[in-house]
Design an enzyme around this catalytic site. Structure first.
Site, PDB file in Angstrom:
ATOM      1  N   LYS A 189       6.568 -11.490   8.215  1.00  0.00           N
ATOM      2  CA  LYS A 189       5.357 -12.230   8.595  1.00  0.00           C
ATOM      3  C   LYS A 189       5.433 -12.404  10.111  1.00  0.00           C
ATOM      4  O   LYS A 189       5.451 -13.518  10.647  1.00  0.00           O
ATOM      5  CB  LYS A 189       5.335 -13.570   7.837  1.00  0.00           C
ATOM      6  N   ASP A 220      12.333 -12.675  -3.234  1.00  0.00           N
ATOM      7  CA  ASP A 220      12.344 -13.384  -4.515  1.00  0.00           C
ATOM      8  C   ASP A 220      10.977 -13.231  -5.176  1.00  0.00           C
ATOM      9  O   ASP A 220      10.847 -12.862  -6.354  1.00  0.00           O
ATOM     10  CB  ASP A 220      12.643 -14.873  -4.224  1.00  0.00           C
ATOM     11  N   ASP A 227       9.754 -10.293  -8.326  1.00  0.00           N
ATOM     12  CA  ASP A 227       9.196 -10.720  -9.615  1.00  0.00           C
ATOM     13  C   ASP A 227       7.821 -10.087  -9.836  1.00  0.00           C
ATOM     14  O   ASP A 227       7.501  -9.643 -10.939  1.00  0.00           O
ATOM     15  CB  ASP A 227       9.063 -12.254  -9.670  1.00  0.00           C
TER      16      ASP A 227
END
Ligand code: NAD
Length: 355
Positions: free
Chosen positions: A189, A245, A249
């Site tokens: 980012k 993380d 997923d």
């Protein structure tokens, strides 16, 4: 050369699925003339029952002296009421930190024959999804200083990365890309975060050591979108702890099948810890119905990343694909009304298919 493998079956379906992975490694040994020595260790609930703690120093020491660690899953309702440091999951954290594992490899792999299980349209899936997410595991905001004001009116979490931490995870990603389609997407980012600007600079620097690998950078919000819009554009994605993380997923959900996905945690040496991404599934433990494929594919990753046995790893992966293409299914990947086979039979079919 003989390889010493620490095997931690753990709890719930752990013993069922580990058994199939170990037998598959034994098949590799006999086909390719290798010698694998398996040392069985206890961790999680099984260790609490035997020793009163989820991970003993002795077990950690034994794991450290192994060439690699293969793990099933830990936890279950029996130990749900245990307090903080006595919870079975603490064994995983203890093993990861005790073995210095800073890199998590999470493949999101979807076979064309299982595309019905994916929530994505077949036009988006194309020939199947095959992405490797490389997540930094021991730094970033999860480990930075945490503060809660005394009157609870504000809180903060510090996000911090050193050049060394970024450099070593970037190298893992480029190494993985060299064994795959040679493309790395670094996710950050950098339009907002200082840590991301440093991340981008260091990754770009590391890329110079891998001239055969194509590098591109992507903002994390765009990456989350692109994963469902056009997942086929990705080969290896490398990113920091929290972004990884979340994205790993998301990526595993688009493949639609938790029983199929493996993971690897690596440190600075060759030793790693290899495990399925799913948990101990206590609802189906001991019934010979769990899907062993995620654990068998974890064993294949161990051959590739810890032992440099690429052909052997591929033999397992191809056998899994052949078995799926031949229509064999465990219950979790079977379509409604379709017949299915059990854990042991799935393991046997895969071993039969190996050349
Ligand atoms: P889970 O992954 O164990 O199960 C979720 C669902 O997926 C269940 O319906 C289960 O039957 C199914 N499932 C999981 N693996 C499967 C397989 N191989 N084949 C067929 N179906 C499968 O997650 P959960 O139910 O949230 O957690 C159960 C226990 O596992 C808890 O104690 C949790 O703390 C623990 N857990 C451990 C790990 C680990 O060891 N790495 C990871 C996640 C959860």
């Amino acid at each position: 050369m003989k390889k010493h493998i620490a095997v931690i079956a753990g709890d719930g379906i752990g013993p069922d699925i580990i058994n199939e992975a170990v037998q598959t490694l034994e098949k590799v040994a006999s086909l390719y003339g290798h010698e694998f020595e398996f040392e069985y260790l206890l961790a999680g609930g099984a260790s609490i029952d035997e020793y009163g703690v989820p991970l003993t120093d002795e077990t950690l020491e034994r794991a450290r002296s192994a060439d690699s660690v293969l793990l099933g899953a830990v936890g279950g309702p029996k130990w749900d009421k245990m307090e903080g440091k006595l919870r079975p999951e603490k064994a995983l954290l203890g093993l990861r930190s005790g073995l210095g594992l800073f890199c998590n490899l999470r493949p999101a792999l979807m076979y064309k024959a299982l595309e019905d299980a994916s929530p994505l349209k077949s036009s988006i899936i194309g020939d199947g999804i095959d992405i490797m997410i490389v997540r930094e595991l021991t730094g970033g905001i999860y480990f930075g200083e945490k503060t809660l004001a005394s009157d609870s009116s504000w809180a903060s979490d510090l996000m911090k990365y050193s050049v060394e931490e970024i450099d070593r995870i970037a190298r893992k990603a480029f190494d993985a890309a060299m064994k795959r389609r040679r493309k790395v997407t670094s996710v950050d980012k950098a339009n907002v975060l200082e840590t991301s600007r440093l991340w981008r600079k260091v990754v770009t620097e590391v890329a110079k050591d891998y001239p055969e690998v194509e590098l591109n950078h992507m903002y994390v919000d765009n990456a989350a979108m692109q994963l469902v819009r056009n997942p086929m554009q990705f080969d290896v994605i490398v990113t920091e702890n929290m972004f990884g993380d979340i994205l790993s997923d998301e990526a595993s959900m688009i493949t639609g099948s938790i029983g199929m996905l493996s993971s690897a945690s690596l440190g600075s040496g060759r030793r790693g810890m290899y495990e399925p991404i799913h948990g101990s599934a206590p609802d189906i433990a001991g019934k010979d119905i769990a899907n062993p494929i995620a654990t068998i594919l974890s064993a294949a990753s161990m051959l590739r990343y810890s032992f440099d046995m690429d052909a052997e790893a591929e033999a397992i992966e191809n056998a899994v694909e052949d078995v799926i293409n031949a229509g064999w299914r465990t219950f979790d990947i079977a379509r409604d009304g379709e017949g299915h086979i059990g854990t042991k039979e799935m393991g046997e079919k895969i071993r039969e298919m190996m050349k």
